[in-house]
Each structure stands twice: as structure tokens, then as C-alpha cells.
Design a protein around this motif. Structure first.
Motif, PDB file in Angstrom:
ATOM      1  N   LEU A 199       0.850  -1.187   0.000  1.00 15.91           N
ATOM      2  CA  LEU A 199       0.000   0.000   0.000  1.00 15.91           C
ATOM      3  C   LEU A 199       0.889   1.241   0.000  1.00 15.91           C
ATOM      4  O   LEU A 199       1.118   1.863   1.033  1.00 15.91           O
ATOM      5  CB  LEU A 199      -0.913   0.003   1.237  1.00 15.91           C
ATOM      6  N   ALA A 200       1.408   1.585  -1.173  1.00 17.70           N
ATOM      7  CA  ALA A 200       2.389   2.665  -1.260  1.00 17.70           C
ATOM      8  C   ALA A 200       1.780   3.957  -1.761  1.00 17.70           C
ATOM      9  O   ALA A 200       0.931   3.958  -2.654  1.00 17.70           O
ATOM     10  CB  ALA A 200       3.538   2.247  -2.176  1.00 17.70           C
ATOM     11  N   LYS A 201       2.232   5.062  -1.158  1.00 15.78           N
ATOM     12  CA  LYS A 201       1.917   6.397  -1.647  1.00 15.78           C
ATOM     13  C   LYS A 201       3.238   7.147  -1.758  1.00 15.78           C
ATOM     14  O   LYS A 201       4.039   7.146  -0.822  1.00 15.78           O
ATOM     15  CB  LYS A 201       0.979   7.131  -0.684  1.00 15.78           C
ATOM     16  N   VAL A 202       3.493   7.755  -2.909  1.00 14.01           N
ATOM     17  CA  VAL A 202       4.742   8.488  -3.131  1.00 14.01           C
ATOM     18  C   VAL A 202       4.444   9.975  -3.222  1.00 14.01           C
ATOM     19  O   VAL A 202       3.578  10.395  -4.001  1.00 14.01           O
ATOM     20  CB  VAL A 202       5.444   8.010  -4.416  1.00 14.01           C
ATOM     21  N   VAL A 203       5.138  10.767  -2.403  1.00 18.38           N
ATOM     22  CA  VAL A 203       5.020  12.224  -2.439  1.00 18.38           C
ATOM     23  C   VAL A 203       6.411  12.798  -2.658  1.00 18.38           C
ATOM     24  O   VAL A 203       7.340  12.491  -1.913  1.00 18.38           O
ATOM     25  CB  VAL A 203       4.412  12.789  -1.133  1.00 18.38           C
ATOM     26  N   GLU A 204       6.549  13.625  -3.674  1.00 18.81           N
ATOM     27  CA  GLU A 204       7.828  14.249  -3.990  1.00 18.81           C
ATOM     28  C   GLU A 204       7.756  15.734  -3.671  1.00 18.81           C
ATOM     29  O   GLU A 204       6.791  16.405  -4.049  1.00 18.81           O
ATOM     30  CB  GLU A 204       8.160  14.032  -5.466  1.00 18.81           C
TER      31      GLU A 204
END
Length: 268
Positions: free
Chosen positions: A238-243
């Protein structure tokens, strides 16, 4: 506050709040030659918005006693022992750099005890150049300068971090010198870098994590390049990527963005 963990007094910054077992808990884990203070904005906000905050100094670092962990696995066991010492059945883990590997391994070892996992400035593998490893022992001032060159993408932080006019490079160098000097018996610079460089369990640990995972990465990060974080995210359930627009020192270069990303992630 001081917490006795495995016979050692461990320091944890709480944002000025007393631990409340009725509230959710979040543990912040710093990177190599850092301490609890790198999370100052994020921890104070969460402590005043319904969370128990434990921003620790790792064993043998800063205000904490005990033996510095020599491996990521050893440090992960310490984090789980910390939760047991606090009587926290479950907690969110937030780790930066070396701390992100520690948080990942802890979440994989005890998935039922971790409600959220936030990996800030992470990468896998987190290899350290032989030159930097050698310099951390033979010429620590040179190594500190090298790390700061690769960790920052700007000279001054936004006002919400450390205040107008603050020199990020100088402040970070002073912190690293202070943490290094806090333990004259063990070179925590080399020990931490060696633990990062030697960690080989990331691809196995990530699928074992059951909770939501936030990958909070800096667009200009040269220490833990974004592509390496995204590769690790590919193994998460369950991944969320924020840059964000920052280098490796995300918490001071993009303090509001880091805070908002953590706040929104922990709400769910």
C-alpha cells in the motif's frame, strides 16, 4: 523525557506533552549523525493535534545512553523494545534516511504493531561510497562537509523551518559535530553509515509490511536518489509516493510540505 529501554536511558522529545495511552502514537527516527531535533516542526504540530510523539535519539546518540546499533536489524529491535517499554500496542513509524531503513525493518518484523510507515529520504540499497566510509573514520570533518554538500539543495530554509537567515549548511554541520562528540567511545558516524551500507533486507522487508506506506522523497536528493525510493515502493503493498522540492534534508528545506504530507497520511 527519558525511557528505560534494554537497561539504557533513551531520550525522546514529546513536543511538550505528557504521554496519553488513549491517543495514537508516532515514533520519529533520525538518520546518521542527527538527533530528535531534525523533526522539530513536524513533531510539535502532531503533539498538539492529538498524537503522542516520541522523537528519539538513537542509543548512544545525543542525549541517549546505551550502545549505538551496529546494524539496521539491531536498531529495529530497539524500536520495538521502545514500544514495549511505553506500553504502546501500536504506533506509526516515521524514519529519515538511516532511520527509514530502521522503520522499514521494524514494520516488517512486527506488522501488527505498526499502523503507518513513513519513509523520508529513503533508498534501497542505501550504499555508502568507500571514500565516505573511510573519511568518516580518518577525517570526520571532511566527511561532514561531504555529506552536507550532497544533502542540501538550498542555502537558506523557508521561515517555518529555522527562521529567516538561517544557514542550512552551517546548522547541519554543527548538529553533526555535536552528535559525533556526544559519544567519545564509539564513532557513530562510521557505525551508522556502515549499517546503511550493509543492510540487505529491504526487498524482503517491504512486502512483509501490512500497513500503508508513505515514500516522501526530495526531488533533488543526491544522497538517496528518488529513483531508488521509487524502486523500493514497487515492492510495497500500500504505497503512496510524495515528492517535494528539496534535497536530502527534506525537513528543513521543505518543512511545510513534509508536515502536510505526514499529517494527511496519518489521518487515514
Amino acid at each position: 523525557m527519558k525511557i528505560n529501554v534494554n537497561g539504557a536511558d533513551i531520550y525522546a522529545y514529546t513536543g511538550g506533552k505528557t504521554f496519553n495511552p488513549e491517543q495514537p502514537t508516532v515514533v520519529f527516527i533520525h538518520g546518521v549523525l542527527n538527533d530528535h531535533s531534525v523533526w522539530i516542526l513536524q513533531t510539535r504540530y502532531l503533539a498538539h493535534h492529538g498524537w503522542n510523539v516520541l522523537a528519539i535519539d538513537l542509543p548512544g546518540h545525543g542525549r541517549s545512553g546505551g550502545k549505538p546499533p551496529e546494524t539496521v536489524e539491531e536498531a529495529a529491535d530497539f524500536v520495538l523494545a521502545l514500544l514495549a517499554a511505553m506500553g504502546a500496542e501500536q504506533a506509526a513509524l516515521v524514519g529519515h534516511s538511516f532511520g527509514s531503513l530502521i522503520a522499514l525493518e521494524a514494520a516488517a518484523r512486527a506488522p501488527a504493531q505498526v499502523s503507518h510507515l513513513a519513509l523520508v529520504g529513503t533508498a534501497y540499497p542505501m550504499k555508502v561510497s568507500p571514500a565516505l566510509l573511510e573519511a568518516s573514520v580518518q577525517a570526520p570533518e571532511k566527511a561532514i562537509a561531504m555529506v552536507n554538500t550532497f544533502s542540501h539543495s538550498t542555502l537558506c530554509p523557508p521561515p517555518s523551518a529555522l527562521g529567516p537567515g538561517t544557514w542550512l549548511y552551517g546548522g547541519s554541520r554543527a548538529l553533526m559535530r555535536r552528535v559525533l562528540a556526544s559519544n567519545p567511545k564509539v564513532n557513530v558516524f562510521f557505525t551508522g553509515f556502515k549499517a546503511c551500507d550493509s543492510y540487505a533486507g529491504g526487498e524482503q522487508a517491504m512486502p512483509a509490511v501490512h500497513c500503508p506506506t508513505l515514500f516522501l522523497i526530495g526531488r533533488h536528493d543526491q544522497m538517496t536518489p528518488p529513483k531508488s525510493a521509487r524502486a523500493l515502493a514497487g515492492h510495497a503493498r500500500l504505497a503512496k509516493v510524495v515528492e517535494v522540492n528539496a534535497g536530502h534534508s527534506l525537513m528543513t528545506e521543505a518543512p511545510d510540505e513534509v508536515l502536510f504530507a505526514l499529517r494527511d497520511f496519518l489521518r487515514n
